[in-house]
Structure formats: structure tokens, C-alpha cells
Scaffold this active site. Structure first.
Site, PDB file in Angstrom:
ATOM      1  CG  HIS A   1      -1.821   1.147   1.364  1.00 47.80           C
ATOM      2  ND1 HIS A   1      -3.137   1.106   0.955  1.00 47.80           N
ATOM      3  CD2 HIS A   1      -1.623   2.394   1.853  1.00 47.80           C
ATOM      4  CE1 HIS A   1      -3.705   2.289   1.188  1.00 47.80           C
ATOM      5  NE2 HIS A   1      -2.804   3.094   1.742  1.00 47.80           N
ATOM      6  CD  GLU A   2       1.619   3.661   3.613  1.00 53.30           C
ATOM      7  OE1 GLU A   2       1.851   4.708   2.976  1.00 53.30           O
ATOM      8  OE2 GLU A   2       0.570   3.492   4.268  1.00 53.30           O
TER       9      GLU A   2
END
Lengths: 505, 505
Positions: A269-270
């Protein structure tokens, strides 16, 4: 590093304007480094000085933006002949200028002071499961933010004004239509998953996993996806985030001994956020041309990688052998089982940040409906816990036992951030639309993913999203990238197909 | 975090002034974090954006300091009735204001551009041992800095003006007197060491030492000296440094496989700097009352800990058992041998940063004499290599074979930093004076050190040096702390005794 394109406007006004804009941007980016430092490396007792440093930078940035000179330059440039890029920069700065100059300084200061005090009150209230202790602060914040919105646009729906702070170009009607559609279609889908007899391999990642090995694996994840280590780094933070610029976009993640899967998905996600930042054009640094479009587009990038790549079957065919190198105990887990574990739907989960790809959006819809009603005055603060619990029962079939697990769980309202939540769901919806458009052009991407080959997908994102910075408004960017208006069609089609197959619906 | 003392002046002028000063200080401290980040954690390719961010912060700070409002406030306050603390703040800011407003912006910009370009030229010249490639740049820098000094004070010796940039309150005559005395007394002392037959245990720390274990030991060093980890951290950097504020003062060090002793002494040195910063009063944060006195006082703190503590016999009695825990191979080394190894005098060393406690000062004297002559015009840039080599031969009995090992070895001149070098020696000299005064009051500290008990010494430094920030000028601070004017007596007495005993003189 200014844009080289300044063909039409030649008397130096634009250059003067751009220099001012770049200074503001540099102050903001410096503050970003100070915030990263605070979350990641700052010693515990550094807070008092750091708070002052950040407050000074914020006020210097405000002073530069709202100075008379900025207004004069904007007035002059709006009447002159500008390139497309210059026009976009002027449009973005004008918007910010108008907002910041329309709110009186005392109100800004009062909001800032109230939110600073609200945070510890919210924290204590959550710890003690005592909503009443937080209610007066929440009431005050609602009032202040309503007042704030009225200064910016007295004729508009105040919630729409607040929403526009995070999402300036997607109008609230669009957001509302999308969220209502998610609610109306996901509630029955989740119901039928509840009723399904399918037994997913939900314990594929059961076990204990050492931090050091998890970190090595997180680096493998980033290597595999093509993260540019010369312009980035990986660290840990209690609440993972990404931040930075196209020259230096950093990722943080977290490791919990019993949650290897959580660390992998959080890292992916990051990566999506940082990868967007790294795709912004170098030559745009310092102006909106080198800055990311707003929260929904940013979230579309993190969710695209997290869900459409990282929760896909071919990804686990590619990645499980890598994970087994770090964790031989995964030898007995099959890619199919890993895929199932990564896509389990939790019908009894109360906590947004622990939600799966489907129920997540009902957590958002509930917050959206409640905060809208709070700002419009249709809902009193004292009634929030009951309404919250009723909605959880209605949409998700679970009722929180405590407000700590209910309406006190999220930090956002203590920050005065009303209108932020919807961008999470809009980002996921946009991720599906972009992914579908990428596959339309590139063909099915499963084979690429299975081979750990992400260049084509990333190239498509660079070309159609990242490189444009804020040159286009969000609706224009979406239409140029996908050939369509913003729509939930692709997201709903994606989840129907994926979860229909997983749960034998 | 303002000083609470504002008894006399009550119309709000001082508060307004202090707010402005605090903003300037916060911008400077923010820049300090960005610089730490750049040296310690920033990804390689982050430089272009970081350079812009730092340049913006520097220009904002300059704008705030040199604004008409600052001058007006200073004028008004200088005519009003202020507390002692307020008077000191006004004195310090006035000094900076006068300097920064007296130099035209274009000259500052030219110096800044020239030094930015000088750094890579110096680096390449050093790598290629090609002084001529750097000479024109050095010439330009000398001219620009002379011009710079003339703007600040056209009637003064330009070198004295430049020296005052780093050391505003110790006049150049004092510095010169001290440096000449060091030269005149250390040259014969080193000569007699050369002639000595004493055989020191110089290979006590021979061997290979793993980075991870060296880091663990560096943490032991800091623990042992009483470093406050809640307000600090340890990292590595190619050129170790300390930076920060009283809330967050960080140490860096370096590890080389074959130089355990170097890493220990470097860590102790940087501890001394950080420990000074941590002793500045919290309530002074944001004004000169909470800032360290200048370079010589700062260096006195690092040298006091490095030399008077870390190179003492009782320190090695205390610390060697700790070091053996990390490095069992030290089992055969005695404290006496460790002490000898830590105090070896290198008569054939050409490199300043590798010098011992004695020859170090001759490296400084040579640079001081050369840069003074450059700025006064008595020496041409083209003659620097020859003069450099002649002086090395004269003072140290060694002649560099190359300019890379000679006049190109230090970075300082490429930064345009003329007048900086003397502060290194002045700091060492002051360290001896302060240490002698501490022992005068506390009694001999050897027993404390042998027991790893540093609270009394540190308490004395806190009380007599750290807590005063910039309240007193350097001569006042020295006189209050030691009861004497600044003098080289204690330093020379210390080295005569120590090295006389070590080398059987």
C-alpha cells in the site's frame, strides 16, 4: 527547478510568481521532512521544539501564500496569455489563495488550538471508553469547521466546502452517488458471503514471524515491485505512511509478530503512494506541476497496488516463493491458500483499519453519513454513538459493545478532519477504474504479475497519471486516463467477480 | 518557549521582538534537521530538492532577520529598560543584524554560488592531486571574503572580521597570542618526544573489529558518560558531527574495521558537543539564551570529554572491562597499554584529522598562518603549496609529497571558511582551563572517572557553562567559570605533565 515552459508570458511576472510558489513549496517539503523525522527517528522528548518548528514553517508558508504580492501576481497573470502548464499552476495557487485568504487568522488559530487540545482528549476518551468526555470538544470542532466553511463559501453546503479541502475537483454529488452505490451493492454482497459455505484458507499465515525477517521480506516486496532505492528508504512507524517528493519518497511500514500478511499488504500500500510521488516529473518540482493530485488519486495508487496487484492470485504465485526464502515455515502454504488468506472477508469486524476490501467501504459510508449530518446540523453530537451503532448493525450486522470500538476509534475527527473519509473509498473505486483501463490497453496483466514483471503497468501509470502532477483537474485526469467519467462500475464488477469466485456465490 | 523573565519592559515590544527571534531560530533549527537528514538518512538522489529546501529556509531566515521591523525593534529596545537576559538577547541579535544587513545581497549570493561550485572543484583537485585546478577558485574565494569583510567593517583587519564570524567575542590578538604560544612550546616538546626512547604500546588496538560490535560499544560509551537517549540518538556519518537543540541533540560516529580506538574517541568527542547542547536551558529555546556560545566554547566541550576524560588513564581503567565484553580479543590489553595507545604522538603524520593531541595544534597553526596571509594579501594563492610544505617541514619535520596530502586536504577553504581553523585549537586550550577549574572546585576527578562517575563533572559544566547559553560573552563566560582570563597555561601544563610522564622526558 522550474518548468522550462514559459513561452507566451515574457515580462517576468510569471517567473516572479513561480519563484514565490516554489518557496512556498520548499517550506512545505521541509515541514514534510520534519514530520517524517518526528514519526520515524526523533527522540521522545523532542516534541516541544518540533511543534514550534512546524508551527513556524506553517505560518511562514501561510504568510507567503496570503501576501498581497501573491494576490497581485495572480490578478495580473489571470489577464495574460499563459501556456497550458502555467494556466494550471495559476489555477491551483488561486484556489489555495482564495481559501486561505477568506478565513480570518483568529479562526484558523482557534481551530489549530482546539485540535491541538482535542487530540489528547480524544485519546483519553478512547482509552476510557468515555464518549461524553470527548463530546464537548467534538461539538466545538463541528461548530468551528462549519464557521470555517461559511467563510470560504457562504452559499455552499458547508460539508461540500470541507470535502473540497481534500478533494477539490470531484464534486460532493459525485462522491455521494458513488458511496450510496457502494452501500447499496456491497451490503447484499457481504450478506451472501456471510451465508456462503466456502471455507477459505484463512490460517495460511498463522504463526510467529521475527521482525528482522519481516523487514527483509518488506525489502523484497519493494525490490520486486521496482521501488527506486536511490530515491527512497524503508523504515518503521506505528502508523505506516509515505511522504516526500519525486527526489526522495520514503515508505514506512510496521511489523507485528503474528501479522506477516498485514505487514506485506501495508508495505505494498505505501509503495503505491511512494511510487506515485516518484513518478511526478523532476522538472515540475516546486510547483503544482510536480505535485500529486489530491487524496482520492493518491489513494487510488496505493489501493491499485495493494488490492489489484498484491491481493491477486498471480501475485501470490510470484511472491510466495520469495516469502518462503525468508520464512521456511510457509513451505506448506500454497499460492491459492495465500490468495485466500489475503482476501478473507470479515463480517464481524468493527475496526476500519482492520477491514477487508469489501467491508471497508461500509465503515467509510457510516462515517460519511454521520459527519455529513453533524455538519449540516441534522445530527447532534450526543446522538453520535447510538447512530453509529445502529448503522453498524444495519450495514454490517454487528453492534459495537463500546464507543472505544465504535465512534471513538478513528483519530480524524479529533483533527477536525471532516470530509476526509470519503476519499479512502473514492480512491479504491478509482483504482479499479484505472486498472481496468490499463488492462484495456496493455491486455490482461496476470501473466506479468505472475512473472514479477511490473514495468508495463507502472509505465502506464506514469504516462497516464503520475507525470501530469496537478496539470489536470481530477475529473479531466480520470477522463484522459480511462476514457470515461469517474464511475463505480469497474470496482463493483471487480469485486463481484473476485468474491463471487472465492465464495462460490 | 520564551524566557519568563520580562520584568522591566512591559509594553509588548520585547515580546514582539522575541517572537520574531524565535521564528528565526525555529527556521534555523528546521534547517538543522534537514542537514542531519541529508548526512545521515537521505537517499542519494535527494540532493537537488534538499538544496532548494535549505536555500529557501536560509533566505527566509535572512529576510526575517534583516527586515526593517527587526531594526526598528532593536532600536527601540536598546533605548529601554531591559532585564539582564533581555539585554543579552538584544546584544546577540544586534550583532547578527548588523553583520547581515551590511553585506549586499548580491555579494552574499555570489559567495554562495561560488562556494557551491568550489566544493566539487576542490574534491576533484584533491582526487587528482592538482592544486592548479583549484587555485583560481581559491583566489576568487579569498577576494570575495575580503570584500565581504570590508562591508562589515572597512576599518578592521579583514581576517579579524572573518574570524569574528565564528568567534565573535574572543579578539584576534588573543587568538594569535595563544596560537603563537602553542607553536613555540609544542614544537620543542614534540621534538623531545621524537628523541625519546620510550616505547608505547601503540598496537594495543591492532586487529579487526566488526561494525555491529563497534556500534554496540559506541552505545556503551554514551551510556557510560550519561548521554540522555530520550533526547538524542546515535547514527553513522562519513564525517561525524553532532547537531540539534536541547530537546533533541544527536550524535553521529563512524566505524572502520581497523580503527576501534578512532571510533571510541570520535564518539566521546561528539558526545561532548551533544552534551553541551543538552545542557542549554529548555526555557531559553528559541532565543540566544538557549543557544550554545560559539565554536571555541563548543569545541572546548568536545575536547574536554575526548582528551581530559577519554584519553586519561582512569578512563581506560573504567572502560576497558566494558570494551572487553564486546571484544574478548582485548583481554590481553592492560588499561595502561590502552592509555598509551590512546596517547601516541605521531611525528610523521600529515593529516590534521588523524593527528594526536599535540601535533594537532601545529596543523592548525599552519592553516592559521597561511589563511591570514592570504586574506591580508601577503601571500599569493599560487604560493600556498610551497609555503604549506615548508611550514610542515619546519614545525613537524615532515614534508608532504602531494598537495592532496598537503594544502588540499581540508574542505574548509572550499566553503570559504577562513577564520574557522583557530577555533579548534582555542577549544582545546579552553578545555584544559575549564577542566582545571572544575578540579579546583571538585577536587581531583581521577577517582570519579575510574568509577565511571561523571555526574559531578557534568554538573559543574552544566552550572558554569551550559546553562548560560549566550547570556555572557565568551570572555565573561570564561572568567565567571574559571576566575581567570582565557589562557594557555593550563593546557601547556597538562600536556607537559602528561607527555613528560608518557615519554620519560
Amino acid at each position: 527547478m522550474a518548468t522550462d515552459q514559459s513561452p507566451q508570458e515574457t515580462d517576468g511576472t510569471y517567473e516572479q510568481f513561480e519563484e514565490r510558489v516554489t518557496r512556498i513549496s520548499n517550506v512545505g517539503n521541509a515541514a514534510g521532512i520534519l514530520q517524517w523525522d518526528q514519526e520515524v527517528v526523533m527522540p521522545d522528548e523532542g516534541t516541544p521544539a518540533r511543534a514550534q518548528q512546524l508551527s513556524t514553517l506553517s505560518s511562514l508558508s501561510h504568510d507567503l501564500l496570503t501576501a498581497e504580492e501573491t494576490g497581485d501576481l495572480l490578478d495580473e497573470l489571470e489577464g495574460s496569455d499563459l501556456s497550458e502548464e502555467q494556466t494550471a499552476v495559476v489555477r491551483e495557487v488561486r484556489r489555495q489563495y482564495d481559501r486561505e485568504t477568506s478565513v480570518p487568522g483568529e479562526l484558523v488559530a482557534e481551530i489549530s488550538e482546539t485540535t491541538a487540545n482535542a487530540h489528547p482528549k480524544w485519546k483519553a476518551a478512547k482509552e476510557n471508553d468515555d464518549f461524553e468526555a470527548f463530546a464537548p470538544t467534538l461539538e466545538k470542532l463541528v461548530e468551528l469547521k462549519r464557521e470555517y466553511a461559511e467563510h470560504i463559501d457562504p452559499d455552499a453546503d458547508p460539508y461540500a466546502v470541507l470535502f473540497a479541502e481534500y478533494e477539490p475537483y470531484l464534486d460532493l454529488e459525485t462522491a455521494e452517488r458513488v458511496l450510496e452505490r457502494l452501500r447499496d451493492e456491497l451490503v447484499p454482497l457481504i450478506d451472501s458471503i456471510d451465508d456462503s459455505d466456502a471455507a477459505l484458507a484463512t490460517d495460511a499465515f498463522a504463526g510467529a514471524f521475527e521482525d528482522d525477517d519481516q523487514e527483509a521480506l518488506a525489502r523484497d516486496v519493494l525490490d520486486s515491485l521496482g521501488y527506486d532505492w536511490d530515491r527512497g528508504r524503508l523504515d518503521t512507524a506505528p502508523h505506516p505512511f509515505s511522504s516526500g517528493t519525486q527526489f526522495d519518497a520514503r515508505v514506512t511500514t510496521r511489523f507485528e509478530e503474528d501479522d506477516l500478511l498485514g505487514s506485506i499488504t501495508s508495505t505494498i500500500h505505501e509503495f503505491g503512494h511512494a511510487n506515485y510521488t516518484l513518478g511526478l516529473p523532476d522538472e515540475g518540482y516546486g510547483t503544482p506541476l510536480g505535485e500529486a493530485r489530491d487524496l482520492s488519486v493518491h489513494e487510488s495508487q496505493s489501493r491499485l497496488w495493494e488490492n489489484h496487484v498484491g491481493r491477486s492470485r498471480p501475485f501470490w504465485e510470484h511472491f510466495l516463493p520469495i516469502a518462503r526464502e525468508r520464512f521456511p515455515s510457509l513451505e506448506d502454504v500454497s499460492p491459492e491458500e495465500a490468495y485466500e488468506a489475503a482476501n478473507q472477508v470479515y463480517d464481524d469486524n468493527l475496526i476500519r483499519v482492520e477491514a477487508d476490501e469489501l467491508t471497508y467501504h461500509l465503515h467509510i459510508v457510516i462515517r460519511f453519513e454521520i459527519e455529513r449530518a453533524l455538519i449540516s446540523g441534522d445530527l447532534d453530537v450526543e446522538d453520535v454513538p447510538k447512530v453509529w451503532n445502529d448503522k453498524y448493525e444495519e450495514y454490517l450486522g454487528v453492534r459495537p459493545d463500546t464507543d472505544a470500538e465504535g465512534c471513538l476509534q478513528d483519530i480524524h475527527w479529533s483533527h477536525g478532519s471532516f470530509g476526509y473519509f470519503p476519499t479512502y473509498s473514492l480512491g479504491s473505486v478509482l483504482a479499479a477504474q484505472l486498472y481496468a483501463a490499463a488492462e484495456d490497453e496493455l491486455g490482461d496483466l496476470d501473466d506479468d504479475i505472475r512473472e514479477g514483471e511490473f514495468d508495463d503497468l507502472n509505465g502506464w501509470l506514469r504516462e497516464n497519471v503520475h507525470q501530469h502532477g496537478k496539470q489536470y483537474t481530477t475529473p479531466d485526469l480520470i477522463e484522459r486516463a480511462t476514457g470515461e467519467e469517474f464511475t463505480a462500475d469497474h470496482f463493483l464488477e471487480y469485486v463481484d467477480e473476485k468474491y463471487g469466485e472465492l465464495y462460490d456465490l
